[in-house]
Design a protein around this motif. Structure first.
Motif, PDB file in Angstrom:
ATOM      1  N   GLY A  25       0.806  -1.218   0.000  1.00 65.74           N
ATOM      2  CA  GLY A  25       0.000   0.000   0.000  1.00 65.74           C
ATOM      3  C   GLY A  25       0.836   1.262   0.000  1.00 65.74           C
ATOM      4  O   GLY A  25       0.302   2.349  -0.036  1.00 65.74           O
ATOM      5  N   SER A  26       2.143   1.143   0.067  1.00 61.13           N
ATOM      6  CA  SER A  26       2.995   2.322   0.047  1.00 61.13           C
ATOM      7  C   SER A  26       2.990   2.908  -1.354  1.00 61.13           C
ATOM      8  O   SER A  26       2.914   2.207  -2.335  1.00 61.13           O
ATOM      9  N   ALA A  27       3.053   4.190  -1.409  1.00 65.80           N
ATOM     10  CA  ALA A  27       3.076   4.866  -2.702  1.00 65.80           C
ATOM     11  C   ALA A  27       4.149   5.940  -2.672  1.00 65.80           C
ATOM     12  O   ALA A  27       4.642   6.306  -1.608  1.00 65.80           O
ATOM     13  N   SER A  34       9.464  17.687   2.648  1.00 63.23           N
ATOM     14  CA  SER A  34       9.357  18.892   3.454  1.00 63.23           C
ATOM     15  C   SER A  34       9.151  18.513   4.907  1.00 63.23           C
ATOM     16  O   SER A  34       9.012  17.345   5.246  1.00 63.23           O
ATOM     17  N   ARG A  35       9.108  19.513   5.759  1.00 63.84           N
ATOM     18  CA  ARG A  35       8.933  19.278   7.188  1.00 63.84           C
ATOM     19  C   ARG A  35       7.500  18.860   7.519  1.00 63.84           C
ATOM     20  O   ARG A  35       7.253  18.104   8.425  1.00 63.84           O
ATOM     21  N   PHE A  36       6.527  19.400   6.754  1.00 59.19           N
ATOM     22  CA  PHE A  36       5.121  19.125   7.030  1.00 59.19           C
ATOM     23  C   PHE A  36       4.421  18.567   5.803  1.00 59.19           C
ATOM     24  O   PHE A  36       4.695  18.980   4.682  1.00 59.19           O
ATOM     25  N   HIS A  37       3.495  17.669   6.046  1.00 55.33           N
ATOM     26  CA  HIS A  37       2.783  16.962   4.989  1.00 55.33           C
ATOM     27  C   HIS A  37       1.716  17.835   4.328  1.00 55.33           C
ATOM     28  O   HIS A  37       1.591  17.856   3.115  1.00 55.33           O
ATOM     29  N   LEU A  38       0.936  18.540   5.137  1.00 53.06           N
ATOM     30  CA  LEU A  38      -0.187  19.315   4.621  1.00 53.06           C
ATOM     31  C   LEU A  38       0.269  20.702   4.188  1.00 53.06           C
ATOM     32  O   LEU A  38       1.181  21.277   4.778  1.00 53.06           O
ATOM     33  N   PRO A  39      -0.377  21.267   3.176  1.00 49.45           N
ATOM     34  CA  PRO A  39      -0.006  22.623   2.752  1.00 49.45           C
ATOM     35  C   PRO A  39      -0.362  23.646   3.822  1.00 49.45           C
ATOM     36  O   PRO A  39      -1.256  23.429   4.644  1.00 49.45           O
ATOM     37  N   ILE A  95      -3.875  10.747  19.461  1.00 47.40           N
ATOM     38  CA  ILE A  95      -2.798  11.682  19.137  1.00 47.40           C
ATOM     39  C   ILE A  95      -3.132  12.318  17.797  1.00 47.40           C
ATOM     40  O   ILE A  95      -3.538  11.636  16.867  1.00 47.40           O
ATOM     41  N   LEU A  96      -2.981  13.625  17.706  1.00 44.77           N
ATOM     42  CA  LEU A  96      -3.103  14.330  16.434  1.00 44.77           C
ATOM     43  C   LEU A  96      -1.686  14.713  16.020  1.00 44.77           C
ATOM     44  O   LEU A  96      -0.972  15.368  16.780  1.00 44.77           O
ATOM     45  N   ALA A  97      -1.273  14.257  14.856  1.00 45.39           N
ATOM     46  CA  ALA A  97       0.088  14.501  14.381  1.00 45.39           C
ATOM     47  C   ALA A  97       0.071  15.396  13.149  1.00 45.39           C
ATOM     48  O   ALA A  97      -0.858  15.333  12.336  1.00 45.39           O
ATOM     49  N   ALA A  98       1.106  16.207  13.004  1.00 39.26           N
ATOM     50  CA  ALA A  98       1.222  17.085  11.849  1.00 39.26           C
ATOM     51  C   ALA A  98       1.433  16.281  10.570  1.00 39.26           C
ATOM     52  O   ALA A  98       1.027  16.712   9.492  1.00 39.26           O
ATOM     53  N   ASN A  99       2.059  15.123  10.691  1.00 44.05           N
ATOM     54  CA  ASN A  99       2.367  14.284   9.532  1.00 44.05           C
ATOM     55  C   ASN A  99       1.795  12.890   9.729  1.00 44.05           C
ATOM     56  O   ASN A  99       1.733  12.397  10.851  1.00 44.05           O
ATOM     57  N   PRO A 100       1.402  12.228   8.641  1.00 42.12           N
ATOM     58  CA  PRO A 100       0.918  10.860   8.777  1.00 42.12           C
ATOM     59  C   PRO A 100       2.063   9.918   9.121  1.00 42.12           C
ATOM     60  O   PRO A 100       3.210  10.157   8.729  1.00 42.12           O
ATOM     61  N   VAL A 101       1.758   8.873   9.845  1.00 40.60           N
ATOM     62  CA  VAL A 101       2.778   7.886  10.190  1.00 40.60           C
ATOM     63  C   VAL A 101       3.213   7.190   8.905  1.00 40.60           C
ATOM     64  O   VAL A 101       2.390   6.765   8.112  1.00 40.60           O
ATOM     65  N   CYS A 103       4.977   8.483   6.260  1.00 45.26           N
ATOM     66  CA  CYS A 103       5.172   9.263   5.040  1.00 45.26           C
ATOM     67  C   CYS A 103       6.673   9.408   4.788  1.00 45.26           C
ATOM     68  O   CYS A 103       7.400   9.959   5.613  1.00 45.26           O
ATOM     69  N   ALA A 104       7.104   8.920   3.653  1.00 41.11           N
ATOM     70  CA  ALA A 104       8.533   8.923   3.339  1.00 41.11           C
ATOM     71  C   ALA A 104       9.074  10.323   3.071  1.00 41.11           C
ATOM     72  O   ALA A 104      10.271  10.567   3.202  1.00 41.11           O
ATOM     73  N   ALA A 105       8.218  11.263   2.712  1.00 40.53           N
ATOM     74  CA  ALA A 105       8.672  12.598   2.362  1.00 40.53           C
ATOM     75  C   ALA A 105       8.657  13.574   3.544  1.00 40.53           C
ATOM     76  O   ALA A 105       9.123  14.682   3.430  1.00 40.53           O
TER      77      ALA A 105
END
Length: 156
Positions: A25-27, A34-39, A95-101, A103-105
């Motif tokens: 399922g990895s893509a 970048s430091r954060f996943h969401l814009p 837990i609310l995280a800034a990035n998904p568990v 994420c390679a980027a």
């Protein structure tokens, strides 16, 4: 000198490794490294401030920027990714995280990019980003730097 087997074996295994990544399922990341996943937006800008906490050593506590310290007890909204703390369909604490568990980027998560959320009404687990509104507490005694109390999910 390399033998024919030493040269061809890695080439033969490359499709198998690619299949293993695809089947798990990895893509490929859908955003730049970048430091954060969401814009950056209204519900994500606060993560940049929360991540500015400084650690001065194992003995002293964390130092929060004045902007973050001023948010103690205030109602804030954050968009992030839910990490359940227990098994189950609905959760009242997570837990609310800034990035998904995974994420390679994205940067590896740390205590400054996660907060412990206590919601009023249990919410269903999701892998999609969620917007949570609640009262921010700084330096709770729960291992993370931040806690969101009396929180509610908002439409993203």
């Amino acid at each position: 000198m390399r033998t024919r087997r030493q040269v061809l074996l890695p080439l033969a295994l490359a499709p198998v490794a690619g299949w293993a990544v695809w089947s798990s399922g990895s893509a490929e990341p859908t955003h730049p490294f970048s430091r954060f996943h969401l814009p950056l937006g209204d519900a994500t800008a606060l993560w940049r401030d929360l991540a500015q906490v400084r650690l001065n050593g194992p003995i002293s506590g964390p130092e929060f920027p004045a902007r973050v310290a001023g948010l103690e007890g205030k109602t804030v909204a954050l968009c992030g990714f839910m990490i359940p703390l227990a098994e189950g369909a609905a959760h009242s604490r997570f837990i609310l995280a800034a990035n998904p568990v995974g994420c390679a980027a994205c940067e590896n998560p740390g205590p400054a990019t996660m907060l412990h959320v206590h919601v009023r009404n249990p919410v269903r687990e999701t892998r999609e980003p969620v917007v949570v509104t609640g009262t921010l507490r700084i330096k709770p005694n729960e291992g993370l730097f931040y806690r969101l109390e009396r929180a509610e999910l908002r439409d993203a």
